[in-house]
Structure formats: C-alpha cells, structure tokens
Write an enzyme that holds these catalytic residues in place. Structure first.
Site, mmCIF file in Angstrom:
data_model
loop_
_atom_site.group_PDB
_atom_site.id
_atom_site.type_symbol
_atom_site.label_atom_id
_atom_site.label_comp_id
_atom_site.label_asym_id
_atom_site.label_seq_id
_atom_site.Cartn_x
_atom_site.Cartn_y
_atom_site.Cartn_z
ATOM 1 N N LYS A 196 0.853 -1.190 0.000
ATOM 2 C CA LYS A 196 0.000 0.000 0.000
ATOM 3 C C LYS A 196 0.886 1.236 0.000
ATOM 4 O O LYS A 196 1.681 1.452 0.913
ATOM 5 C CB LYS A 196 -0.898 -0.010 1.232
ATOM 6 C CG LYS A 196 -1.807 1.201 1.321
ATOM 7 C CD LYS A 196 -2.742 1.086 2.511
ATOM 8 C CE LYS A 196 -3.640 2.294 2.607
ATOM 9 N NZ LYS A 196 -4.504 2.238 3.784
ATOM 10 N N GLU A 234 7.347 -6.204 1.310
ATOM 11 C CA GLU A 234 6.111 -6.100 2.099
ATOM 12 C C GLU A 234 5.206 -7.311 1.832
ATOM 13 O O GLU A 234 4.636 -7.889 2.758
ATOM 14 C CB GLU A 234 5.345 -4.818 1.734
ATOM 15 C CG GLU A 234 5.938 -3.529 2.293
ATOM 16 C CD GLU A 234 5.654 -3.340 3.780
ATOM 17 O OE1 GLU A 234 4.972 -4.187 4.387
ATOM 18 O OE2 GLU A 234 6.128 -2.331 4.341
ATOM 19 N N LYS A 249 -2.020 -1.561 -3.949
ATOM 20 C CA LYS A 249 -2.901 -0.393 -3.890
ATOM 21 C C LYS A 249 -2.089 0.874 -3.949
ATOM 22 O O LYS A 249 -1.120 0.979 -3.199
ATOM 23 C CB LYS A 249 -3.686 -0.455 -2.576
ATOM 24 C CG LYS A 249 -4.606 0.701 -2.354
ATOM 25 C CD LYS A 249 -5.225 0.635 -0.989
ATOM 26 C CE LYS A 249 -5.917 1.948 -0.747
ATOM 27 N NZ LYS A 249 -6.216 2.154 0.624
HETATM 28 C C1 PBG Z 1 -7.486 3.128 5.391
HETATM 29 C C2 PBG Z 1 -7.708 3.115 3.939
HETATM 30 C C3 PBG Z 1 -7.516 4.110 2.971
HETATM 31 C C4 PBG Z 1 -7.995 3.597 1.762
HETATM 32 C C5 PBG Z 1 -8.418 2.310 2.016
HETATM 33 N N1 PBG Z 1 -8.224 2.027 3.350
HETATM 34 C C6 PBG Z 1 -7.046 5.506 3.109
HETATM 35 C C7 PBG Z 1 -5.641 5.832 3.401
HETATM 36 O O1 PBG Z 1 -4.793 4.976 3.639
HETATM 37 O O2 PBG Z 1 -5.400 7.037 3.454
HETATM 38 C C8 PBG Z 1 -8.042 4.329 0.441
HETATM 39 C C9 PBG Z 1 -9.047 3.837 -0.533
HETATM 40 C C10 PBG Z 1 -9.329 4.730 -1.686
HETATM 41 O O3 PBG Z 1 -8.692 5.776 -1.923
HETATM 42 O O4 PBG Z 1 -10.246 4.374 -2.429
HETATM 43 N N2 PBG Z 1 -6.191 3.303 5.806
#
Ligand code: PBG
Length: 340
Positions: A196, A234, A249
């Site tokens: 992520k 990761e 992601k």
């Molecule tokens: C929670 C989370 C986030 C997203 C999914 N889970 C936000 C972030 O990390 O700031 C983002 C999902 C999206 O932008 O559609 N941490």
C-alpha cells in the site's frame, strides 16, 4: 519465420467473433469487490461529492443497497465505517456495537451469500486521522497492533467473512492471525493490503471516510511510490505472517507492481482501483472529455491483464450493469448467465 506478407496479424482482428476468441483477458463480475461506506443516523444516503454514484449509508438504507449489490451479481463488499465519535485510540474501531460491526449483521440478513470483507484500520476512528496510535508525535507501531487485532476480532465475531488490514503497521497480519486463531476463527482469511503506497490517489476517499490526517502524512508507514522492491518485501512478509490474499494499492499507476507480484507469488492477488482513479474518470466523463464507460472497462481490463485476480472498485456496480447489458464492449463470455 514470422514475417510479412505470409504473416498478417490483422487476420485475427477482422471479425468481432475472432477478436473475442483471441482476447486474452476478460472481465467477469465474479472478480469484483465493491467498497461501501456506512455511517450512524437514520435515512442517510448521502452522495460523496468527489465520487459521484458512491454514497455514505446509514444502516436503515444499507439493506436495499446490499440487496441490489447481490442482485447485480457482485460477489463481495468491503466495509468502511464513519464512527459517531473519534478519539486518540480509535475506540469505535473495536467496539462490538461499532458501525461496521452492526452493518455486517444488516448485510448478512438481506444477502447472506454476499462476501463481507472489512477494512481493518484506525484512521477513520482516530481524532488525529492516523492509522496507528500516536506517541511523542510519532505513529507508534507495536501498541497499534493490539488495537488492530481487536478490531479484526470484533469484525469476525460480528460475522465478517474476511478481514483486510490496511494500516501498514509492521506485524499487523501476524497479530491478526494470532488473535483470530486464539478465538477459533482459524478459517477466517486475511486479505492483506500488503503493498500500500503513500498515494495522493486516496484524496477523495478521505472525504468519503472523513479520515484525513490532522498532522503530517502517511509516509512513515505507507510505501514510497518510487519503490518497487520494497513492495515485494512487504508482500513477502505478509505472506510469511499468514496473509491468504495480498493486495497492491493503488492499481492504475502501479501496474508494474501488480505484474511483478503476479510473477513472484502464488497467492491470489487483489488490486484496489482507488478513489482518485475513480474520481478522475468521473470528472473527465462529466465534462464530455472521455467516454467514461469505455475507459472504465479499459482500465479495469488493464488491471486484470497486469495480474490481478480480484479487483476492488467503486465501478463494480456499473461494470455489473455494463456486462449484463452490453455483452459486447469487450465480449464478456461467462457473464451471459447473469440476469438481474
Ligand atoms: C485506510 C484506507 C484508505 C484507503 C483504504 N483504506 C485511506 C488511506 O490509507 O489514506 C483508500 C481507498 C481509496 O482511496 O479508495 N487506511
């Protein structure tokens, strides 16, 4: 020897039938997970401004939405909660009567077959908006693990089918696997937000989930967009800690990461087609600058071509409708049996 004029690659592109047969990647609604935002109150079905077509739902409005999602043939949802109150420890995240925990029951009642996945994170629930707890102005890894584990346990006890830790704390998958196993949930899978990135593509989500960090940013825990090898580490570690599915992601600007992950690991691979990717398509389509439907299909097909097995996308409902209606844009075999 493959050379012209004996070889003509256009031969396979001449007829729609042959083009369809030669097609290497197909979208199927079976691969999609649709994110849902749930909130307290009554009669709330509020559109999220930067994400047209996506809403925050109160529990009384959630049933109809869950029924529609199931009817469209979308196999799963990913739940995000907007708590009644935020505090430094994100208490509602692991409250047995928190909004997500209650939403699971509501969905299971109307659509028991719908796979209910929960996002496990603290950022929506903390007053500072970070994904872990704060100590001396820093995001403190190890004390955050217990809270994340408690959140995952409470979701599972409320009936979640799968948990998806997204806080990017080191050791979070292990902590969750341990607590689930200790409570006889050894069969509940973990979909880890493994790679992520600290991405600006999450902007619209933070409006939707009201989770913008109140100071600093997430770069001390989420991955640097400039790095690929760290993403592989990761993913490797999350697999080691017990992840059943690993995620990359965002998706669109990270197709190389998806592709490399597909080559390197044998677990099911998920891609999160995030809020900013969705908003850009919607905004440009509203202006008439792009063909929104075709671009949506093209982007999602590219995400699958890069290696994703599972696609988490705000477009899932439209895709279901498009696949049902226009079994044509990209020749979707396999969806013809789906009927609303
Ligand atoms: C929670 C989370 C986030 C997203 C999914 N889970 C936000 C972030 O990390 O700031 C983002 C999902 C999206 O932008 O559609 N941490």
């Amino acid at each position: 020897m493959a050379n012209f004029p004996q070889t003509r690659l256009r031969r396979l592109r001449e007829s729609p039938t042959l083009r369809k047969m030669a097609q290497e990647t197909r979208l199927s609604i079976n691969d999609f997970i649709y994110p849902l935002f749930v909130t307290h109150g009554r009669d709330v079905r509020e559109e999220i401004e930067p994400m047209p077509g996506c809403y925050q739902f109160s529990l009384d409005k959630l049933s109809a939405e869950a029924a529609l999602i199931a009817e469209l043939g979308i196999p799963g949802v990913l739940l995000f909660g907007i708590p009644a109150r935020k505090d430094p420890l994100g208490s509602e995240a692991y409250d047995p009567h928190g909004i997500v925990q209650e939403a699971i029951g509501v969905i299971k009642q109307v659509a028991p077959q719908l796979l209910v996945v929960t996002d496990v994170c603290l950022c929506e629930y903390t007053d500072h908006g970070h994904c872990g707890v704060i100590k001396d102005g820093k995001i403190d890894n190890d004390p955050s693990l217990e809270l994340l584990a408690q959140s995952a346990l409470s979701h599972t006890e409320a009936g979640a089918d799968m948990v998806a830790p997204s806080a990017m704390m080191d050791g979070q998958v292990r902590a969750i696997r341990q607590i689930l196993d200790a409570h006889s949930f050894q069969n509940t899978p973990i979909m880890a937000y493994a790679a992520k990135y600290a991405s600006s593509f999450y902007g619209p989500f933070r409006v939707a989930a009201e989770s913008t960090p109140q100071f600093g940013d997430r770069r001390s825990y989420q991955l640097d967009p400039a790095s690929l090898r760290q993403a592989m580490r990761e993913i490797e570690l999350d697999i080691d800690e017990g992840a059943d599915i690993v995620m990359v992601k965002p998706a669109l600007a990270y197709l190389d990461v998806l592709s490399k992950a597909r080559e390197s690991f044998n677990l099911p691979l998920a891609a999160y087609n995030v809020s900013g990717e969705y908003s850009m398509v919607k905004a440009a389509a509203q202006k008439g600058w792009i063909d929104g439907q075709r671009i949506t299909i093209e982007i999602l097909t590219a995400i699958k071509r890069a290696g994703a097995d599972i696609v988490i996308s705000y477009h899932a409902k439209e895709v279901a409708q498009m696949l049902l209606k226009e079994e044509g844009i990209y020749g979707q075999a396999g969806v013809t049996s789906l009927r609303i």
